[in-house]
Scaffold this active site. Structure first.
Site, PDB file in Angstrom:
ATOM      1  N   CYS A   1      23.193  72.510  72.840  1.00 34.97           N
ATOM      2  CA  CYS A   1      22.948  71.665  71.669  1.00 34.97           C
ATOM      3  C   CYS A   1      23.092  72.567  70.437  1.00 34.97           C
ATOM      4  CB  CYS A   1      21.537  71.067  71.767  1.00 34.97           C
ATOM      5  SG  CYS A   1      21.117  70.011  70.380  1.00 34.97           S
TER       6      CYS A   1
ATOM      7  N   CYS B   1      15.717  61.414  58.377  1.00 35.35           N
ATOM      8  CA  CYS B   1      15.223  60.389  59.311  1.00 35.35           C
ATOM      9  C   CYS B   1      13.722  60.596  59.527  1.00 35.35           C
ATOM     10  CB  CYS B   1      15.969  60.477  60.636  1.00 35.35           C
ATOM     11  SG  CYS B   1      17.737  60.200  60.448  1.00 35.35           S
TER      12      CYS B   1
ATOM     13  N   CYS C   1      18.580  69.315  56.975  1.00 35.88           N
ATOM     14  CA  CYS C   1      19.372  68.078  56.974  1.00 35.88           C
ATOM     15  C   CYS C   1      18.921  67.234  55.796  1.00 35.88           C
ATOM     16  CB  CYS C   1      19.182  67.305  58.278  1.00 35.88           C
ATOM     17  SG  CYS C   1      20.229  65.830  58.349  1.00 35.88           S
TER      18      CYS C   1
ATOM     19  N   CYS D   1      12.298  62.709  62.666  1.00 29.67           N
ATOM     20  CA  CYS D   1      12.983  63.956  63.007  1.00 29.67           C
ATOM     21  C   CYS D   1      12.368  65.127  62.261  1.00 29.67           C
ATOM     22  CB  CYS D   1      14.462  63.814  62.647  1.00 29.67           C
ATOM     23  SG  CYS D   1      15.379  65.349  62.817  1.00 29.67           S
TER      24      CYS D   1
HETATM   25  S1  SF4 Z   1      18.047  62.843  63.196  1.00 29.99           S
HETATM   26 FE1  SF4 Z   1      17.373  64.624  61.974  1.00 29.99          FE
HETATM   27  S2  SF4 Z   1      19.105  66.057  61.999  1.00 29.99           S
HETATM   28 FE2  SF4 Z   1      19.894  64.032  62.669  1.00 29.99          FE
HETATM   29  S3  SF4 Z   1      20.628  63.046  60.771  1.00 29.99           S
HETATM   30 FE3  SF4 Z   1      18.476  62.369  61.032  1.00 29.99          FE
HETATM   31  S4  SF4 Z   1      17.287  63.890  59.840  1.00 29.99           S
HETATM   32 FE4  SF4 Z   1      19.324  64.769  60.150  1.00 29.99          FE
END
Ligand code: SF4
Length: 387
Positions: A112, A123, A119, A126
């Protein structure tokens, strides 16, 4: 590409796919077969010392020593899980560090890989998203995770010559890979190249939160397996869980998925669905999902497989994982509708290497803490008569 005539312009050859390396070698007066030899030394043998590349002419080795390096990532730490999962933390400078995770199974070894330090998508479920964003990784930093893992594991596992440690790569580490498209595509090409890692397109997966235009570009430039982080059956809920949805709502996303399948190496899209207790895990929501992907909600039908991911809680999320029996009941509704559905086994939980747990170290240059400090998620009641 940087001009090789400038003494200061030392190129990290991990940044160059074979086409770029061929052009770079041509500028040194070298033919393509020399570029192929060099590429094989670097990626197939894991050699970074030009002096040890024994089938290259001494004159070429001298030119390489003056103009290039093979600069791997700096390893900061390694953690090994009781289940065999290994997580590596790499320094990428300026206080940023990114993670890669090796997940061994009986029939495959999956790496991975991270594409960004942090990021910007944010989200809700996450850990990376809660850290904010620092910068995109370079091609060398992306492929460097595979370079390190493959050659490190070959030695560690005492693999025979020709045996590979990594059979699958998933771009599911830190970051939204399609927000770093220009660095991602050459890295993917190196993974696929028979002179490099020789991975099948079906075994290299890009996971996106739904960057519609970039999904379409990827289908033209480098179609590999595609996974989409779906997580909700309606725009109202997905807007809250995956903020990118406000820009690219579900009907656009499913249309892009349906187009992607025309050039994809697999005949289905994998939809990732993180199971959040009381948020997106009801029977009614499972039926909404079936209706959505089977073309009953106005979006095109998308042949797909669902991967249900038990949520790995972290304190800032304010969310919890659906109970096991809820996950299984949700899966059964999808399966009964003829959709292949798996419940992901949680791997590496004891070393925070499971899905959604990667956090590395990131100097946040965004205002993520402000953006994510929002009221708890509100679940809209489904209209009466909803399936
Ligand atoms: S899941 Fe996490 S790493 Fe993936 S796009 Fe959403 S915030 Fe970014």
């Amino acid at each position: 590409m940087q001009p090789v005539s400038e003494a200061a312009a030392v190129v990290n050859l991990l940044d160059l796919d074979l086409e770029s390396l061929t052009a770079w070698c041509a500028a040194l007066g070298e033919k393509r077969f020399r570029a192929v030899q060099l590429f094989r030394w670097i990626h197939q043998k894991g050699e970074g010392d030009f002096g040890r590349m024994s089938n290259l002419a001494k004159s070429l080795r001298d030119k390489l020593a003056a103009a290039a390096v093979v600069r791997p990532l700096t390893l900061l730490s390694e953690q090994a899980s009781a289940d065999g999962t290994i997580k590596w933390l790499f320094d990428v400078g300026a206080g940023d560090a990114v993670e890669a995770v090796f997940i061994p199974e009986s029939d495959r070894g999956t790496l991975c890989v991270s594409s960004q330090a942090g990021c910007a998508v944010g989200c809700r479920f996450c850990a990376t998203g809660h850290q904010g964003f620092s910068r995109n990784l370079s091609t060398a930093e992306i492929v460097g995770q595979l370079w390190f893992a493959e050659h490190h594991l070959r030695q560690r596992l005492k693999l025979a010559a020709g045996e590979r440690a990594i059979s699958n790569v998933v771009m599911m580490g830190m970051g939204e890979p399609l927000q770093n498209y220009h660095a991602l595509v050459p890295a993917l090409r190196m993974m696929l190249d028979d002179h490099g890692y020789g991975l099948s397109r079906r075994r290299v997966t890009v996971s996106t939160s739904g960057m519609v235009r970039m999904i379409e570009r990827l289908s033209l430039d480098c179609p590999v397996a595609l996974a989409v982080s779906l997580h909700a059956p309606t725009d109202a809920l997905r807007d809250q869980l995956v903020p990118l949805n406000r820009k690219h709502p579900l009907d656009q996303l499913l249309l892009a998925c349906s187009h992607y399948l025309e050039s994809a190496p697999r005949d289905f899209i994998t939809f990732e669905y993180c199971m959040l207790d009381g948020v997106n895990d009801s029977d009614a929501q499972a039926r909404e999902l079936v209706a959505l992907v089977s073309g009953q909600r106005g979006a095109p039908r998308v042949p797909c497989k669902f991967n249900l991911i038990p949520f790995n809680p972290f304190p800032a999320s304010g969310l919890s994982c659906s109970p096991r029996e809820r996950v299984l009941a949700f899966a059964k509704i999808l399966q009964d509708a003829g959709i292949v559905t798996t419940v992901r086994k949680t791997r590496g939980e004891d070393i925070a290497a499971a899905c959604g747990q990667l956090a590395g170290e990131v100097q946040d240059r965004t205002r993520v803490q402000t953006r994510l400090t929002r009221p708890v998620i509100r679940i809209e009641a489904l209209p009466s008569g909803a399936p």
